[in-house]
Structure formats: structure tokens, C-alpha cells
Design an enzyme around this catalytic site. Structure first.
Site, short mmCIF file in Angstrom:
data_model
loop_
_atom_site.label_atom_id
_atom_site.label_comp_id
_atom_site.label_asym_id
_atom_site.label_seq_id
_atom_site.Cartn_x
_atom_site.Cartn_y
_atom_site.Cartn_z
N LYS A 182 20.37 -30.65 -94.13
CA LYS A 182 20.60 -29.53 -94.98
C LYS A 182 19.35 -28.56 -94.89
O LYS A 182 18.27 -28.80 -95.32
CB LYS A 182 20.78 -30.13 -96.50
N GLU A 189 7.98 -35.44 -98.90
CA GLU A 189 7.06 -34.83 -98.18
C GLU A 189 6.76 -33.41 -98.75
O GLU A 189 7.58 -32.53 -98.60
CB GLU A 189 7.34 -34.46 -96.49
N CYS A 249 2.46 -27.02 -94.68
CA CYS A 249 2.12 -27.68 -95.80
C CYS A 249 0.60 -28.30 -95.56
O CYS A 249 -0.02 -28.61 -96.63
CB CYS A 249 2.71 -28.96 -95.65
N GLU A 298 -1.10 -24.41 -104.30
CA GLU A 298 -0.75 -24.28 -102.94
C GLU A 298 -0.57 -22.66 -102.70
O GLU A 298 0.51 -22.12 -103.62
CB GLU A 298 0.47 -24.87 -102.73
P1 NAD Z 1 11.73 -25.74 -101.45
O1 NAD Z 1 11.54 -26.83 -102.25
O2 NAD Z 1 12.16 -24.52 -102.16
O3 NAD Z 1 12.98 -26.25 -100.71
C1 NAD Z 1 13.23 -27.19 -99.79
C2 NAD Z 1 14.69 -27.56 -99.52
O4 NAD Z 1 15.23 -28.14 -100.65
C3 NAD Z 1 15.50 -26.34 -99.14
O5 NAD Z 1 16.42 -26.78 -97.89
C4 NAD Z 1 16.29 -25.97 -100.41
O6 NAD Z 1 17.36 -25.15 -100.20
C5 NAD Z 1 16.38 -27.46 -100.95
N1 NAD Z 1 16.46 -27.39 -102.41
C6 NAD Z 1 15.97 -26.58 -103.40
N2 NAD Z 1 16.54 -27.05 -104.73
C7 NAD Z 1 17.39 -27.91 -104.43
C8 NAD Z 1 17.91 -28.88 -105.19
N3 NAD Z 1 17.98 -29.01 -106.47
N4 NAD Z 1 18.62 -29.99 -104.84
C9 NAD Z 1 18.52 -30.11 -103.54
N5 NAD Z 1 17.93 -29.31 -102.55
C10 NAD Z 1 17.29 -28.31 -102.96
O7 NAD Z 1 10.76 -25.41 -100.45
P2 NAD Z 1 10.36 -24.50 -99.42
O8 NAD Z 1 10.10 -23.29 -100.06
O9 NAD Z 1 11.67 -24.61 -98.37
O10 NAD Z 1 9.25 -25.13 -98.46
C11 NAD Z 1 7.98 -24.91 -98.54
C12 NAD Z 1 7.46 -26.20 -99.36
O11 NAD Z 1 7.48 -27.46 -98.47
C13 NAD Z 1 5.90 -26.13 -99.38
O12 NAD Z 1 5.44 -26.40 -100.73
C14 NAD Z 1 5.17 -27.00 -98.41
O13 NAD Z 1 3.93 -27.53 -98.72
C15 NAD Z 1 6.08 -27.88 -98.19
N6 NAD Z 1 6.30 -28.77 -96.89
C16 NAD Z 1 5.83 -29.92 -96.78
C17 NAD Z 1 5.70 -30.57 -95.84
C18 NAD Z 1 5.02 -31.99 -95.56
O14 NAD Z 1 5.25 -32.51 -94.35
N7 NAD Z 1 4.57 -32.69 -96.76
C19 NAD Z 1 6.11 -29.96 -94.45
C20 NAD Z 1 6.54 -28.51 -94.61
C21 NAD Z 1 6.55 -27.93 -95.95
#
Ligand code: NAD
Length: 550
Positions: free
Chosen positions: A184, A258, A292, A388
Site C-alpha cells: 500500500k 519503522e 527518517c 521530527e
Molecule cells: P504517515 O504515517 O502519514 O503514512 C504512512 C503510510 O501509512 C501511508 O501509506 C499512509 O497512507 C498510511 N496510513 C495512514 N493512516 C493509516 C491508517 N490508519 N491505517 C493504515 N495505513 C495508514 O507517514 P508519511 O507522512 O507517509 O511518512 C513520513 C514519516 O515516515 C516520517 O515520520 C518518517 O520519519 C517516517 N519514515 C520512517 C522510516 C524508517 O525507516 N524508520 C523511513 C521513511 C519514513
């Protein structure tokens, strides 16, 4: 493959090996550098998304029985299909997510290709059964192994900042271990995610083995709560990670999370300042800081602070926003809401006494650009040092000692990665030991994401579990302990319990576990009086395991 609607090419999900048009409306793909929509994706409703899980579930039994060689053949074909379209994919990522073309290779395509090559070559070795020799004398005649079995349907929910780098290695690990996948992608990078589905189709994976679904978040939540999902590998924010874990708990579905980071870099008084400045500037501004593991805090020791800051300003001042006539190093932020968060953090810091030495305000005009920004006189009362930021902001704090640097670096709810910059091996080892993080690099920052053998993941609010390498593969399997007994007669502890059993068990406790050698020996000789023991093991087996007694 796409269709045309309202003048925009329209892309669809991949379910059960077919391209499926969603019934839940259309989502535009917007170029953050111009604000213009250039394509769109149809969104699946909950029933359609559920069909992707059903397809993955149906495909699992046959896929889980394929040999590693067969899986490697298809992973190689996927890799070749990705190489064939790599330039096009990099342009798509640049257009949809915003990072420059070269960076799409560095951070999305190359880690993806590396992971696939690694998995195809090594998954069989890494998941080979492990023999487990018994330590317990009374069980030493059994042959035991740990076998690693695929789990079933892996749901991969992924973020927008690295639409391929965060997705392909996880999809590859799941497949190499014998699982089927529902991927997804994030709303902002739906097209880059759907392209993975198209390429898996082209590579020839059997129907239902790789499904890629475009959905809104409410529908994504129904996937998380689907009891047919065997494990969820999520990358995204802490807030969504908590929701996912809570929803998954209803079915006890295991999760890998993650999450975010607030990664620190410590610049020691003996650092190579040229390398530190170049590396930290890249680590802070790569992907416009939407990483991240980007450097979000620097602690520099006072004796070298001024020289370091001068070099950082030189380096950061050379970072051009994309769209410059001859290229440019930094693209726009992917989302306007991300730019607003950056502005809030900078405003909060300035209100609390920080000074802006570079940047510090949005670039007006087209696109969600925000220039490289350097702050000093920062402290931990400021959001920019604790939460962050996920944008191109580099706050630098001067410290009086390494002790202070380590204490401040560890003063965070996060723990994804950290880096230390020093010429001393002793200091390097100290930082590697004392910094609280999933990855600690010396004289570099976060490059291990590109090393397919290196596990990636964090501690504290940065997450649970690991992706990549051996540990990432082990997240994709159930370890199963299997044993084989070719012995004769009943076990010593089976029914009936009688006076002889009582004496035997009581004698075994002393014979095996007394810390006194003499008492052990006396009890061991006593055990030999029990015919049951001889009937069960025979003299040769007892002799062969004598080492277990001492
Ligand atoms: P987000 O949490 O808004 O969304 C992540 C994913 O979850 C998206 O695909 C979103 O559509 C989905 N999602 C949202 N609500 C959901 C729900 N209730 N149920 C299921 N899926 C849902 O994050 P983002 O804004 O896309 O990404 C940025 C974040 O990701 C930052 O905090 C960053 O640090 C983190 N990140 C972490 C790593 C790592 O390796 N630790 C790597 C990349 C990004």
C-alpha cells in the site's frame, strides 16, 4: 499501462495479477515543483482492497512451496525489469515526490536493486535450517533443527519520502522468504508504488503473489484489521504507527514499525572538519530533509565549533534548489503541510532565541520549496531539537564536552540513527556504545541504508523490528523448532509416576545441576542403578553425551 480520464493518464491497482480500476474515486498525482497534476490514480474501495488480500492468500500455498531457486529467478527478472525502466522510474519519482533525478537513483533505485540482488543470491543461505544441538542430557538423543517458514500475506504500508527505497527491499524480502504481498503506497507517491506492481507483472510473478493497492487511509486501516494478513511491515509516522499497532492487536497480527527519527550528529574536537561539514550537510538536506534518518541535530565541541560552522555555511550555501539552470541539489518538499511544519519549527526556535544563519523562509512562487536552513543558539526547549522536523533545517548546538554531547543526543524520545565524527578509534567505540539508536555510524551518516546486509530500524519511538539483511529476512518467517527422536522405550518423565520416578527425578536434579562436582558425581553414579535409564538410552548414548555431565 494506464487509461486516460479528464485529460490525465490514469493508473490502477494490481490485484491478483490484473490491473483493477478502483471504484472509490480518483487521486491526482501532483508535481510538488509546480503544483500541477500530471496523472491520477483510481482508488480501491474496502471490498476491492479486501480482494487483494484474498488474492494474496490464495496465491500463498503454491508460492510458499516454490524453491529458493525459482524465487531467485523471478527476483532477478524483476530486477532486470527495474533496470530496463530505471531512468523512467527516476523521472517519475522526481516528478511525483520531488527529489532530484540523481537522488532518486541514490536513495530509491540503487537500494532497491541492491536488495533484490542480495536476496536472490543469499536468501537460501540466510534462511537455511539451523541445527540446534541439545544441552540437556535427557534430551540429547534427539535431532533438532530450527526451520524458517513463510508467514503468509505480508501487508507493507509505506511512506512517500522514499517510495521505492522503503518498499522494494521489504517486498523483496517477503517474496524471497516465500510470502505473498499486498503493498500500500503512500497517497503522495501512489504512481511510483503502482509501478512496482506493473513491473512485478512484467517479471512474471504468479497471479496474486504481488498486489499493489491504491487506497485512502480509511481503506488502508481495513487492511490492517484484516485477519487474513499474517504480518504488517509499516513505515511512517509515530502517530500512524501507534494506530496500526492498536488495530493489529485486535487480531494479534505481528508488526514491524519503522517510524520517525530526530537523528543527531556529534562533531568531536578531533574531527576531520571538511568531511564532517560535507557529510552532515548532505545528511541534513538530502531529499530536502524528508528522511527518517536525516541529521536533525548537531552537537559540536566548542574548540572546533567556529571552524565547523564556517565550513557548514560554505557547504550549505552551495546547495541549489532544483530547477537551477544546471541541475540543483535539493527539490521541493513533497507536501505543503510538510513545509508548514518546517516553518512552525523555525518560528518556534527563533521565538525562543535561535539565530538563523542561512535560509529560514519559504521560497515564494511555484512549488513547495524551502531553502537549506542553518540555525544556531538552539536548545532542547525548542521543537526543532525535540520533534521530527522532516525538512531542510540543520540546528547546531555548541557543547563543552563529549559527555554533554552524548547526554543531549540521547535526550530524545527517538533512536533511529546517529553519527559521530572523530579521528579517534577510542572515541568512535565510545560513541558506538553509548549512543541510543538502531544504527550508529562514525564519519558518515545513514549510508548503511544502501548496504543490503545491514539491518535497518530503531529503538524507542523510532520503531520495532528491523528491515534489510538477515534480521529483515527473519522478520518474514516463523521460526519453527522441529525435533526427531529415534529412541526406544518411554521417556523417563512419562506416566506412571511412582516411587522410582520420584527418586529418579530427585537424583537427576543433583546429578545435573549441583554446583559441587563430588555431589554431582555421586548422584550420577546413583542414577546408573535405575533400569529405566538404561532401557531409555542404552550405554552408548549415555557415553556419547558424557560431556553434558561436566
Ligand atoms: P504517515 O504515517 O502519514 O503514512 C504512512 C503510510 O501509512 C501511508 O501509506 C499512509 O497512507 C498510511 N496510513 C495512514 N493512516 C493509516 C491508517 N490508519 N491505517 C493504515 N495505513 C495508514 O507517514 P508519511 O507522512 O507517509 O511518512 C513520513 C514519516 O515516515 C516520517 O515520520 C518518517 O520519519 C517516517 N519514515 C520512517 C522510516 C524508517 O525507516 N524508520 C523511513 C521513511 C519514513
Amino acid at each position: 499501462m494506464s487509461t486516460e480520464s479528464a485529460g490525465l493518464p490514469t493508473f490502477h491497482s494490481w490485484v491478483g495479477g490484473r490491473e483493477v480500476e478502483g471504484r472509490a474515486g480518483l487521486r491526482p498525482a501532483v508535481n510538488p515543483a509546480s503544483g500541477e497534476a500530471f496523472a491520477q490514480a483510481s482508488l480501491l474501495d474496502a471490498a476491492q482492497a479486501g480482494e487483494a488480500v484474498a488474492a494474496a492468500q490464495a496465491a500463498f500455498p503454491a508460492w510458499s512451496r516454490t524453491t529458493f531457486r525459482e524465487r531467485a529467478r523471478l527476483l532477478d527478472r524483476l530486477r532486470q525489469a527495474m533496470v530496463d525502466e530505471a531512468d523512467d522510474v527516476a523521472r517519475l519519482i522526481e516528478r511525483e515526490q520531488g527529489k532530484p533525478f540523481a537522488e532518486a537513483f541514490v536513495a530509491d533505485l540503487l537500494p532497491s536493486l541492491d536488495a533484490l540482488a542480495h536476496l536472490s543470491a543469499h536468501a537460501e543461505d540466510l534462511l537455511r535450517d539451523d541445527a540446534i544441538p541439545a544441552e540437556q542430557l535427557l534430551l540429547a538423543h534427539k535431532q533438532a533443527r530450527l526451520v524458517y517458514e513463510p508467514i503468509g500475506v505480508i501487508l507493507a504500508v509505506k511512506p512517500w519520502n522514499y517510495p521505492w527505497g522503503q518498499s522494494v527491499p521489504v517486498v523483496g524480502s517477503a517474496l524471497a522468504a516465500g510470502n505473498t504481498v499486498v503493498l500500500k503506497p503512500a497517497p503522495a507517491t501512489t504512481l511510483a508504488g503502482l509501478r512496482i506492481g506493473a513491473l512485478a507483472r512484467k517479471a512474471g510473478f504468479p497471479d496474486g503473489v504481488v498486489n499493489v493497492v491504491a487506497t485512502d487511509d480509511a481503506v488502508a486501516a481495513t487492511l490492517v484489521g484484516d485477519p487474513r494478513v499474517g504480518k504488517i511491515v509499516f513505515t511512517g509516522s509515530v502517530a500512524t504507527g501507534k494506530k496500526i499497532m492498536a488495530e493489529a492487536a485486535k487480531n494479534l497480527t505481528p508488526v514491524v514499525l519503522e517510524l520517525g527519527g530526530k537523528d543527531s550528529a556529534i562533531v568531536c574536537r578531533d574531527a576531520d572538519l571538511d568531511r564532517a561539514a560535507k557529510g552532515i550537510v548532505w545528511g541534513a538536506f538530502v531529499n530536502a530533509g524528508q528522511t527518517c534518518a536525516s541529521v536533525e541535530r548537531v552537537y559540536v565541541e566548542r574548540p572546533v565549533a567556529e571552524a565547523f560552522l564556517t565550513k557548514v555555511l560554505e557547504e550549505a550555501g552551495r546547495v541549489r534548489l532544483a530547477g537551477a539552470p544546471s541541475g540543483g541539489e535539493m527539490g521541493p518538499l513533497t507536501l505543503e503541510r510538510q513545509r508548514r511544519l518546517v516553518e512552525e519549527h523555525v518560528a518556534d526556535a527563533v521565538a525562543k532565541g535561535a539565530r538563523v544563519l542561512l535560509g529560514g523562509g519559504r521560497r515564494e512562487g511555484r512549488g513547495t520549496f524551502y531553502p537549506p536552513t542553518v540555525l544556531v543558539d538552539v536548545d532542547h526547549s525548542m521543537a526543532v531539537m525535540r520533534e521530527e522536523t522532516f525538512g531542510p533545517v540543520l540546528p547546531i548546538r555548541v557543547v563543552d564536552s563529549l559527555d554533554e554531547a552524548v547526554r543531549l543526543a540521547n535526550d530524545s524520545p527517538y533512536g533511529l540513527t546517529a553519527s559521530g565524527w572523530t579521528r579517534s578509534e577510542e572515541t568512535a567505540r565510545r560513541l558506538q556504545r553509548e549512543l541510543v539508536a538502531g544504527v550508529v555510524s562514525i564519519n558518515d551518516h545513514a549510508s548503511s541504508f544502501g548496504e543490503p546486509t545491514a539491518p535497518w530500524g530503531g529503538v524507542r519511538h523510532s520503531g520495532i523490528g528491523r528491515i534489510h539483511g538477515l534480521l529483515g529476512l527473519r522478520e518474514m518467517v516463523h521460526p519453527k523448532y522441529v525435533s526427531l527422536d529415534r529412541g526406544r522405550g518411554p521417556e523417563l518423565w512419562w506416566y506412571p509416576y511412582d516411587a522410582e520416578t520420584d527418586r529418579l527425578m530427585s537424583g537427576a536434579a543433583v546429578a545435573l545441576y549441583s554446583t559441587s562436582f563430588t555431589r554431582r558425581l555421586v548422584a550420577q553414579l546413583g542414577l546408573l542403578r535405575f533400569p529405566r535409564l538404561w532401557r531409555r538410552f542404552g550405554p552408548w548414548r549415555l557415553l556419547a553425551n558424557l560431556d553434558k555431565l561436566f
